[in-house]
Design a protein around this motif. Structure first.
Motif, PDB file in Angstrom:
ATOM      1  N   GLN A 247     -19.925 -73.017 -24.429  1.00 33.88           N
ATOM      2  CA  GLN A 247     -19.674 -72.790 -23.845  1.00 33.88           C
ATOM      3  C   GLN A 247     -20.304 -72.108 -22.922  1.00 33.88           C
ATOM      4  OE1 GLN A 247     -16.953 -75.561 -22.964  1.00 33.88           O
ATOM      5  NE2 GLN A 247     -16.357 -75.040 -20.877  1.00 33.88           N
ATOM      6  N   GLY A 248     -20.808 -72.801 -21.433  1.00 35.42           N
ATOM      7  CA  GLY A 248     -21.913 -72.120 -20.102  1.00 35.42           C
ATOM      8  C   GLY A 248     -20.483 -70.757 -19.545  1.00 35.42           C
TER       9      GLY A 248
ATOM     10  N   LEU B 283     -14.764 -74.750 -16.580  1.00 38.02           N
ATOM     11  CA  LEU B 283     -13.423 -74.074 -17.048  1.00 38.02           C
ATOM     12  C   LEU B 283     -14.631 -73.107 -17.806  1.00 38.02           C
ATOM     13  CD1 LEU B 283     -11.551 -77.856 -18.595  1.00 38.02           C
ATOM     14  CD2 LEU B 283     -11.452 -75.883 -16.625  1.00 38.02           C
ATOM     15  N   THR B 284     -14.223 -71.963 -17.874  1.00 37.76           N
ATOM     16  CA  THR B 284     -15.188 -70.643 -18.196  1.00 37.76           C
ATOM     17  C   THR B 284     -14.687 -70.683 -19.248  1.00 37.76           C
ATOM     18  OG1 THR B 284     -13.462 -69.314 -17.526  1.00 37.76           O
ATOM     19  CG2 THR B 284     -14.793 -69.381 -16.099  1.00 37.76           C
ATOM     20  N   PRO B 285     -15.198 -69.727 -20.584  1.00 41.14           N
ATOM     21  CA  PRO B 285     -14.863 -69.553 -21.601  1.00 41.14           C
ATOM     22  C   PRO B 285     -13.385 -69.234 -22.233  1.00 41.14           C
ATOM     23  CG  PRO B 285     -16.693 -68.628 -21.606  1.00 41.14           C
ATOM     24  CD  PRO B 285     -16.531 -69.277 -19.844  1.00 41.14           C
ATOM     25  N   ALA B 286     -13.036 -67.898 -21.036  1.00 42.05           N
ATOM     26  CA  ALA B 286     -12.007 -68.080 -21.056  1.00 42.05           C
ATOM     27  C   ALA B 286     -10.950 -68.566 -20.862  1.00 42.05           C
ATOM     28  CB  ALA B 286     -11.347 -67.302 -19.585  1.00 42.05           C
TER      29      ALA B 286
ATOM     30  N   ASP C 277      -7.566 -70.907 -23.594  1.00 36.11           N
ATOM     31  CA  ASP C 277      -6.285 -71.572 -23.391  1.00 36.11           C
ATOM     32  C   ASP C 277      -5.990 -72.979 -23.270  1.00 36.11           C
ATOM     33  OD1 ASP C 277      -4.781 -68.914 -23.127  1.00 36.11           O
ATOM     34  OD2 ASP C 277      -5.831 -69.101 -20.992  1.00 36.11           O
ATOM     35  N   LEU C 278      -6.634 -73.573 -22.841  1.00 33.03           N
ATOM     36  CA  LEU C 278      -7.182 -75.151 -22.885  1.00 33.03           C
ATOM     37  C   LEU C 278      -7.416 -75.404 -24.433  1.00 33.03           C
ATOM     38  CD1 LEU C 278      -8.559 -75.841 -19.129  1.00 33.03           C
ATOM     39  CD2 LEU C 278      -6.509 -76.362 -20.491  1.00 33.03           C
TER      40      LEU C 278
ATOM     41  N   ILE D  88     -15.446 -70.067 -30.636  1.00 34.76           N
ATOM     42  CA  ILE D  88     -16.477 -70.509 -28.964  1.00 34.76           C
ATOM     43  C   ILE D  88     -17.360 -69.285 -29.034  1.00 34.76           C
ATOM     44  CG2 ILE D  88     -14.783 -68.970 -28.428  1.00 34.76           C
ATOM     45  CD1 ILE D  88     -14.613 -71.109 -25.964  1.00 34.76           C
ATOM     46  N   VAL D  89     -18.685 -69.407 -28.672  1.00 33.67           N
ATOM     47  CA  VAL D  89     -20.021 -68.625 -28.709  1.00 33.67           C
ATOM     48  C   VAL D  89     -19.738 -69.387 -27.124  1.00 33.67           C
ATOM     49  CG1 VAL D  89     -20.968 -70.637 -29.152  1.00 33.67           C
ATOM     50  CG2 VAL D  89     -22.410 -68.551 -28.822  1.00 33.67           C
TER      51      VAL D  89
END
Length: 279
Positions: free
Chosen positions: A228-229, A234-237, A241-242, A252-253
């Motif tokens: 994820q960028g 939709l940020t990594p944070a 959650d999602l 996740i990277v």
């Protein structure tokens, strides 16, 4: 690509012709494009270096790009899952490695919860989530970023879209800069066609029916990686959650200084991540 096996062809699936590109040799990876309603040219030429180590299989989903549209003018998530399963059978693979981008990330998970024994590994990028909440949150986050001028233009174009499907391209022209960290990346994106009907119908289907919660245990034996960028809509944070909280074995990277279009904006990093994950 001179030294690589490369083919473009139509493959007949259940009476409909789907446009497909295959390049390279080795362990196959099937790429699922976003949209809904976009096409597989989004990935090209950015992922081609992977063809030195893998067989890359890309296809346009029903009614997208050069693939034939629905004779009933009907598009759904279930139909896309069925198409992917029939494609697997046609290609003769016992299991698939899936690379899903944006809406394609949702399709990857949907397919995997429908046919868990047919999936080897899943790499998701520009991920959305495991329920419609991710899709809704994506829309709200875009809305937050838009300038007043952009909102005014979009409102007028959305009215036009009801009678003029070409307005969709103008809508994306306004939205595109919000999908990247650095707008210079827009110059590297291939021009793609977007099917308004597919976008609208599958979008409604997602809002009405996308909920993988009851079936997430079926993913427990499938390695899943999310790239994820750092500045994705939709940020990594948010993706923690999602998605990650619901699939705890998924990793996740975060890709630094990158927006939603990881493949276009940070192709070298995505190639590195993909090569390591699928090797």
């Amino acid at each position: 690509m001179k030294d690589l096996e490369y083919s473009e062809k139509y493959i007949n699936i259940n009476g409909s012709n789907f446009y497909m590109t295959c390049v390279g040799e080795g362990e196959p990876i099937v790429f699922l494009h976003g949209g809904p309603g976009s096409e597989h040219r989004f990935f090209l030429p950015h992922i081609l270096p992977l063809a030195k180590d893998f067989k890359l299989i890309l296809y346009d989903q029903r009614g997208c790009g050069k693939s034939e549209g629905s004779k009933q003018h009907n598009y759904s998530m279930a139909d896309e899952v069925n198409t992917l399963e029939l494609l697997r059978e046609k290609l003769g693979y016992d299991k698939l490695n899936l690379f899903g981008e944006s809406w394609g990330s949702m399709l990857s998970l949907l397919y995997a919860t429908t046919y868990p024994d047919r999936v080897n590994k899943i790499l998701l990028t520009a991920a959305i989530g495991v329920t419609k909440e991710g899709f809704e949150t994506f829309g709200r986050e875009v809305e937050k970023k838009l300038s007043k001028e952009a909102k005014d233009k979009l409102a007028k174009l959305e009215v036009r879209l009801k009678t003029d499907h070409s307005a969709l391209d103008q809508i994306f022209n306004i939205l595109d800069p919000y999908y990247v960290y650095n707008t210079e990346a827009l110059n590297r994106k291939e021009e793609t066609i977007n099917n308004h009907v597919v976008n609208e119908m599958i979008g409604k289907d997602i809002l009405n029916n996308f909920d993988l919660s009851p079936k997430l245990d079926l993913l427990s034996n499938i390695p899943i990686l999310v790239a994820q960028g750092s500045h994705d809509i939709l940020t990594p944070a948010l993706i923690e959650d999602l998605l990650i909280k619901s699939i705890p074995h998924a990793r996740i990277v975060e890709i630094d200084n990158c927006g939603h279009w990881t493949v276009v904006e940070c192709p070298e990093k995505m190639i590195e991540i993909t090569r390591e994950f699928f090797s």
